[in-house]
Design a protein around this motif. Structure first.
Motif, short mmCIF file in Angstrom:
data_model
loop_
_atom_site.label_atom_id
_atom_site.label_comp_id
_atom_site.label_asym_id
_atom_site.label_seq_id
_atom_site.Cartn_x
_atom_site.Cartn_y
_atom_site.Cartn_z
N GLY A 1 -93.41 0.28 -18.82
CA GLY A 1 -94.10 0.37 -17.54
C GLY A 1 -95.57 0.69 -17.69
N TYR A 2 -95.89 1.61 -18.59
CA TYR A 2 -97.28 1.95 -18.86
C TYR A 2 -98.03 0.73 -19.40
CZ TYR A 2 -101.42 4.25 -20.65
OH TYR A 2 -102.72 4.59 -20.90
N CYS A 3 -97.41 0.06 -20.37
CA CYS A 3 -98.06 -1.10 -20.99
C CYS A 3 -98.25 -2.23 -19.98
CB CYS A 3 -97.24 -1.58 -22.18
SG CYS A 3 -97.23 -0.43 -23.58
N ALA A 4 -97.29 -2.38 -19.05
CA ALA A 4 -97.42 -3.43 -18.04
C ALA A 4 -98.63 -3.20 -17.15
CB ALA A 4 -96.15 -3.49 -17.19
N ASP A 5 -98.93 -1.92 -16.85
CA ASP A 5 -100.11 -1.60 -16.04
C ASP A 5 -101.40 -1.71 -16.83
OD1 ASP A 5 -98.78 -1.12 -13.65
OD2 ASP A 5 -98.47 1.00 -14.08
N ARG A 6 -101.37 -1.32 -18.09
CA ARG A 6 -102.60 -1.26 -18.88
C ARG A 6 -102.93 -2.56 -19.59
NH1 ARG A 6 -102.59 2.43 -16.10
NH2 ARG A 6 -103.29 4.56 -16.47
N PHE A 7 -101.91 -3.26 -20.08
CA PHE A 7 -102.16 -4.44 -20.91
C PHE A 7 -101.71 -5.73 -20.26
CE2 PHE A 7 -101.14 -0.92 -23.97
CZ PHE A 7 -102.47 -0.59 -24.21
N GLY A 8 -101.05 -5.64 -19.10
CA GLY A 8 -100.73 -6.85 -18.37
C GLY A 8 -99.25 -7.15 -18.28
N ARG A 9 -98.86 -7.70 -17.12
CA ARG A 9 -97.48 -8.09 -16.91
C ARG A 9 -97.11 -9.24 -17.87
NH1 ARG A 9 -98.58 -3.77 -13.74
NH2 ARG A 9 -99.04 -4.27 -11.57
N LYS A 10 -97.98 -10.24 -17.92
CA LYS A 10 -97.69 -11.43 -18.72
C LYS A 10 -97.51 -11.08 -20.19
CE LYS A 10 -99.74 -15.77 -20.32
NZ LYS A 10 -100.83 -16.75 -20.14
N ARG A 11 -98.43 -10.30 -20.75
CA ARG A 11 -98.35 -9.99 -22.17
C ARG A 11 -97.04 -9.30 -22.51
NH1 ARG A 11 -103.23 -6.83 -25.02
NH2 ARG A 11 -104.22 -8.80 -24.41
N MET A 12 -96.63 -8.32 -21.70
CA MET A 12 -95.40 -7.58 -21.99
C MET A 12 -94.17 -8.47 -21.83
SD MET A 12 -96.57 -4.85 -23.01
CE MET A 12 -94.93 -4.27 -23.40
N MET A 13 -94.20 -9.37 -20.85
CA MET A 13 -93.05 -10.26 -20.65
C MET A 13 -92.91 -11.25 -21.81
SD MET A 13 -93.63 -10.85 -16.57
CE MET A 13 -92.47 -12.19 -16.40
N VAL A 14 -94.04 -11.77 -22.28
CA VAL A 14 -94.00 -12.72 -23.40
C VAL A 14 -93.50 -12.03 -24.67
CG1 VAL A 14 -95.41 -14.15 -24.94
CG2 VAL A 14 -95.76 -14.25 -22.46
N LEU A 15 -94.08 -10.88 -24.99
CA LEU A 15 -93.66 -10.15 -26.19
C LEU A 15 -92.18 -9.77 -26.12
CD1 LEU A 15 -96.73 -7.79 -26.79
CD2 LEU A 15 -96.08 -9.80 -28.13
N SER A 16 -91.74 -9.32 -24.95
CA SER A 16 -90.35 -8.90 -24.79
C SER A 16 -89.40 -10.07 -24.96
CB SER A 16 -90.15 -8.26 -23.42
OG SER A 16 -90.97 -7.12 -23.27
N THR A 17 -89.75 -11.22 -24.40
CA THR A 17 -88.87 -12.38 -24.49
C THR A 17 -88.73 -12.87 -25.92
OG1 THR A 17 -89.59 -13.01 -22.26
CG2 THR A 17 -88.43 -14.66 -23.53
N PHE A 18 -89.85 -12.94 -26.63
CA PHE A 18 -89.78 -13.31 -28.05
C PHE A 18 -88.97 -12.28 -28.84
CE2 PHE A 18 -93.65 -16.05 -27.43
CZ PHE A 18 -93.07 -17.22 -27.90
N GLY A 19 -89.15 -11.00 -28.52
CA GLY A 19 -88.40 -9.95 -29.21
C GLY A 19 -86.90 -10.11 -29.01
N GLN A 20 -86.49 -10.40 -27.77
CA GLN A 20 -85.06 -10.62 -27.51
C GLN A 20 -84.55 -11.84 -28.27
OE1 GLN A 20 -83.59 -9.92 -23.31
NE2 GLN A 20 -85.78 -9.81 -22.90
N GLY A 21 -85.36 -12.88 -28.32
CA GLY A 21 -84.94 -14.09 -29.04
C GLY A 21 -84.66 -13.81 -30.50
N PHE A 22 -85.55 -13.08 -31.17
CA PHE A 22 -85.35 -12.79 -32.59
C PHE A 22 -84.20 -11.80 -32.80
CE2 PHE A 22 -89.83 -14.29 -32.82
CZ PHE A 22 -89.61 -15.32 -33.73
N ALA A 23 -83.99 -10.88 -31.86
CA ALA A 23 -82.84 -9.97 -31.96
C ALA A 23 -81.53 -10.75 -31.86
CB ALA A 23 -82.92 -8.91 -30.87
N TYR A 24 -81.51 -11.77 -31.00
CA TYR A 24 -80.31 -12.59 -30.88
C TYR A 24 -80.04 -13.39 -32.16
CZ TYR A 24 -79.54 -11.81 -25.87
OH TYR A 24 -79.25 -11.25 -24.66
N ILE A 25 -81.09 -13.77 -32.86
CA ILE A 25 -80.90 -14.48 -34.13
C ILE A 25 -80.10 -13.61 -35.10
CG2 ILE A 25 -82.08 -15.32 -36.20
CD1 ILE A 25 -84.32 -16.34 -34.37
#
Length: 418
Positions: free
Chosen positions: A63-87
């Protein structure tokens, strides 16, 4: 607000997240049984609590990062992170390796990245949608999730037992593709993140931590918001059992039964119950949200908690398949009552520059609730199923009492504002 009038960001997310959610629900409902059979009830319950503790921390930081660094950036990083975790999760369930431990670690990583994603996702809706339309938009997103809850478990019931590796690999591919789409076509909406980017500011990790602690201290001084979180944690002990206690109870206590000349095994009964819940919510969320908006929020929240409590008592009192269907119908009604208005209520409390953190803090209802909910699994061995269902029902009733106190404070605060 009509779908064609939505911001482009939200249209892209609705389509992409719908596909991601279907892939997730093809295997998620069966994980409680998988971990219970692999580790035993007590160990599985404690491990699930342990994994969700990290999700709680990630949710606040997200939540802090979403306010400070952007909604888009956190969503992109999180989605890629989930993808690699699923691998890695797929690898742990592949023909070349069968490792519940690696699977559990991968599931924990998926939970952490999901906790990073959600505050940014919810805050983006509040950024671009007027307050009067937010409940309806949140209801549409909630409906899309529950369409996935209908489709995913049915597909999972067909493929999960023999094709778990393929389902997890598919989830990995879909999440990575969503990350690419978000990066290419979604624009930033966070007010502060835009300003920082324009100024070229850089914030040290230590400053991030100090600022985060200071801001959350401010949030938790809000008594109304704090009671909202505590009451939510209590009632979510009920909601979370759909994926934890219910499948284990059905697997151990419910015998195969015939419906319209078809014999359903335990896994199929659970799949149909999930599909019933998802179908109720998918078809009725928007309608019930509009109906609930006609009444005081206090009464809707309290009624929802009381119905949750009654549905748990009913579920634990029957092993008859039609009784289970009735219990899930009541459970679904309780869920529908607050599906759209919860996030709208949070957006009323949150200042514009702290929306990400308020939504992150409000998500503690979900993350702490999910962290504590697995206790129900070892509890069945300590006090039995009847006692466990009764205890969870009592927590739902306690949440109704806290909601009454919360709205009393909220109404008083509105009167005191000059």
């Amino acid at each position: 607000m009509r779908l064609r009038d939505w911001d482009t960001n939200l249209k892209i997310r609705l389509a992409g997240e719908s596909v991601v959610n279907i892939s997730f629900w093809m295997f998620f409902p069966f994980l409680a049984i998988y971990f219970t059979e692999s580790f035993g009830k007590t160990t599985a319950g404690l491990l699930l609590i342990f994994s969700q503790f990290f999700a709680v921390v990630a949710n606040l930081f997200g939540g802090y990062c979403a306010d400070r660094f952007g909604r888009k950036r956190m969503m992109v990083l999180s989605t890629f992170g989930q993808g690699f975790a699923y691998i890695f999760f797929a690898w742990a369930s592949s023909p070349w390796l069968d490792s519940p431990i690696i699977g559990f670690i991968s599931f924990t990583a998926v939970s952490i990245f999901s906790a990073f994603y959600n505050p940014a996702s919810q805050a983006m809706v509040a950024d671009v949608i007027p307050e009067k339309d937010r409940s309806g938009v949140f209801a549409v997103f909630y409906t899309s999730i529950n369409i996935a809850v209908v489709i995913g478990p049915i597909l999972g019931g067909i493929f999960y037992a023999t094709h778990r590796f393929e389902l997890l690999a598919l989830a990995a591919i879909i999440n990575i593709l969503l990350g690419v789409i978000l990066q290419a076509w979604v624009s930033e909406t966070a007010p502060l993140a835009k300003k920082l980017k324009a100024k070229g500011n850089r914030i040290s990790g230590f400053s991030v931590l100090l600022n985060q602690l200071r801001d959350y201290q401010i949030i938790f001084r809000d008594k109304v918001f704090l009671l909202f979180i505590i009451a939510g944690v209590l009632v979510y002990q009920t909601f979370m059992q759909l994926d934890l206690l219910f499948p284990v109870y059905i697997n151990e206590m419910v015998d195969p039964q015939s419906i319209f000349s078809f014999t359903l095994q335990e896994e199929q009964i659970f799949g149909f119950l999930l599909a019933e819940n998802g179908l109720f919510v998918a078809l009725l969320t928007i309608t019930v949200t509009k109906w609930a908006a006609m009444y005081k929020e206090r009464n809707v929240f309290i009624l929802s908690s009381l119905i949750y409590g009654f549905s748990m008592i009913l579920f634990g009192a029957t092993q008859w398949v039609w009784g289970l269907f009735i219990a899930i119908a009541l459970f679904s009604i309780a869920e529908l009552l607050t599906a759209g208005i919860q996030q709208g209520f949070v957006s009323k409390l949150a200042p514009a520059h702290m929306r990400g953190q308020y939504f992150a803090a409000s998500s503690l209802r979900f993350t702490i609730g999910r962290m504590l909910a697995p206790l129900s699994i070892p509890m069945t061995g300590w006090i039995g199923y009847t006692g466990t269902f009764a205890m969870i029902s009592l927590l739902a009733i306690m949440s109704a009492i806290l909601y009454f106190v919360m709205f009393s404070l909220y109404d008083k605060a509105k009167v005191d504002i000059p």
